[in-house]
Structure formats: structure tokens, C-alpha cells
Motif scaffolding. Structure first.
Motif, PDB file in Angstrom:
ATOM      1  N   MET A  67       0.826  -1.210   0.000  1.00 42.14           N
ATOM      2  CA  MET A  67       0.000   0.000   0.000  1.00 42.14           C
ATOM      3  C   MET A  67       0.859   1.260   0.000  1.00 42.14           C
ATOM      4  O   MET A  67       0.580   2.223  -0.727  1.00 42.14           O
ATOM      5  N   TRP A  68       1.910   1.247   0.791  1.00 37.05           N
ATOM      6  CA  TRP A  68       2.784   2.404   0.883  1.00 37.05           C
ATOM      7  C   TRP A  68       3.532   2.633  -0.431  1.00 37.05           C
ATOM      8  O   TRP A  68       3.681   3.767  -0.880  1.00 37.05           O
ATOM      9  N   ALA A  69       3.998   1.546  -1.049  1.00 37.81           N
ATOM     10  CA  ALA A  69       4.747   1.674  -2.297  1.00 37.81           C
ATOM     11  C   ALA A  69       3.851   2.122  -3.450  1.00 37.81           C
ATOM     12  O   ALA A  69       4.256   2.953  -4.277  1.00 37.81           O
ATOM     13  N   VAL A  70       2.650   1.600  -3.509  1.00 35.44           N
ATOM     14  CA  VAL A  70       1.731   1.972  -4.591  1.00 35.44           C
ATOM     15  C   VAL A  70       1.323   3.443  -4.476  1.00 35.44           C
ATOM     16  O   VAL A  70       1.167   4.124  -5.477  1.00 35.44           O
ATOM     17  N   GLY A  78      -0.828   2.480   4.985  1.00 32.49           N
ATOM     18  CA  GLY A  78       0.230   1.525   4.699  1.00 32.49           C
ATOM     19  C   GLY A  78       1.296   1.518   5.779  1.00 32.49           C
ATOM     20  O   GLY A  78       1.771   0.464   6.198  1.00 32.49           O
ATOM     21  N   ILE A  79       1.664   2.701   6.243  1.00 31.48           N
ATOM     22  CA  ILE A  79       2.651   2.793   7.322  1.00 31.48           C
ATOM     23  C   ILE A  79       2.090   2.183   8.597  1.00 31.48           C
ATOM     24  O   ILE A  79       2.799   1.480   9.325  1.00 31.48           O
ATOM     25  N   ALA A  80       0.810   2.438   8.876  1.00 31.17           N
ATOM     26  CA  ALA A  80       0.186   1.856  10.070  1.00 31.17           C
ATOM     27  C   ALA A  80       0.160   0.339   9.990  1.00 31.17           C
ATOM     28  O   ALA A  80       0.417  -0.351  10.987  1.00 31.17           O
ATOM     29  N   LEU A  81      -0.139  -0.202   8.828  1.00 28.10           N
ATOM     30  CA  LEU A  81      -0.130  -1.658   8.665  1.00 28.10           C
ATOM     31  C   LEU A  81       1.272  -2.232   8.823  1.00 28.10           C
ATOM     32  O   LEU A  81       1.451  -3.277   9.449  1.00 28.10           O
TER      33      LEU A  81
END
Length: 106
Positions: A67-70, A78-81
């Protein structure tokens, strides 16, 4: 896409579930030992809980990285995950130490 609040709630609920199972088994062992029997619940449950927490933690971390990369580094969810996944698979390893349990998995 879901909000960071629902993701943190999911991670918190998973961590609470893992912690609750381990603490409940630890308290059960304390009661069993107080009655005079050999405590085995915590050590019996520790390995499966660690395995499940590892799998879920790695899955959450991988999804968070994707998520963070996309989103090109802009996704707070994404960072939280990612951070939540790492913390989830660390929790069952350190909790026995803080409870003072004798069976540490190898």
C-alpha cells in the motif's frame, strides 16, 4: 480505501486477542499451580499463538508495504499496517518475559 482509524482498530483488536489468550492461559496456570497440579496451559498455547501472530503480522506488514509503495510513500494506512504487523509478531515473544513465564519457545 479504508481510513487509518479502522486499520489501527484492526491491529489493536488483533494484538488484544493475542495478549488476552496468553494472559488468560497464564492466569489459568497460576490457578492450577495454586491447587497443586502441574501448569501446562501457557506452554501448550504459546507456540500456536506465536505461529498465528507471525503469519498475520507478516501478512499485514507485506500489505502495508505494498500500500505504501503503490501510493508512492503517501499512505498513512500503509505505514500503520507495516508498523502494526511488526508489533503484532513481536508481542507473543516478549509477553512471556514480562509475565515471568518459564517456557520460552525456541
Amino acid at each position: 480505501m479504508s481510513s487509518p482509524t479502522s486499520i489501527t482498530r484492526l491491529i489493536g483488536n488483533l494484538a488484544a486477542l493475542v495478549g488476552s489468550v496468553l494472559v488468560a492461559c497464564f492466569l489459568l496456570d497460576l490457578g492450577i499451580e495454586w491447587v497443586g497440579y502441574e501448569p501446562i496451559a501457557f506452554c501448550a498455547v504459546l507456540r500456536p499463538v506465536i505461529a498465528v501472530a507471525y503469519y498475520v503480522g507478516v501478512l499485514l506488514t507485506a500489505v502495508g508495504v505494498i500500500m505504501w509503495a503503490v501510493s508512492m510513500g503517501k499512505s498513512e494506512a500503509g505505514i500503520a499496517l507495516m508498523l502494526g504487523g511488526v508489533m503484532l509478531f513481536i508481542l507473543p515473544e516478549v509477553l512471556p518475559h514480562y509475565l515471568g513465564a518459564e517456557c520460552i519457545p525456541t
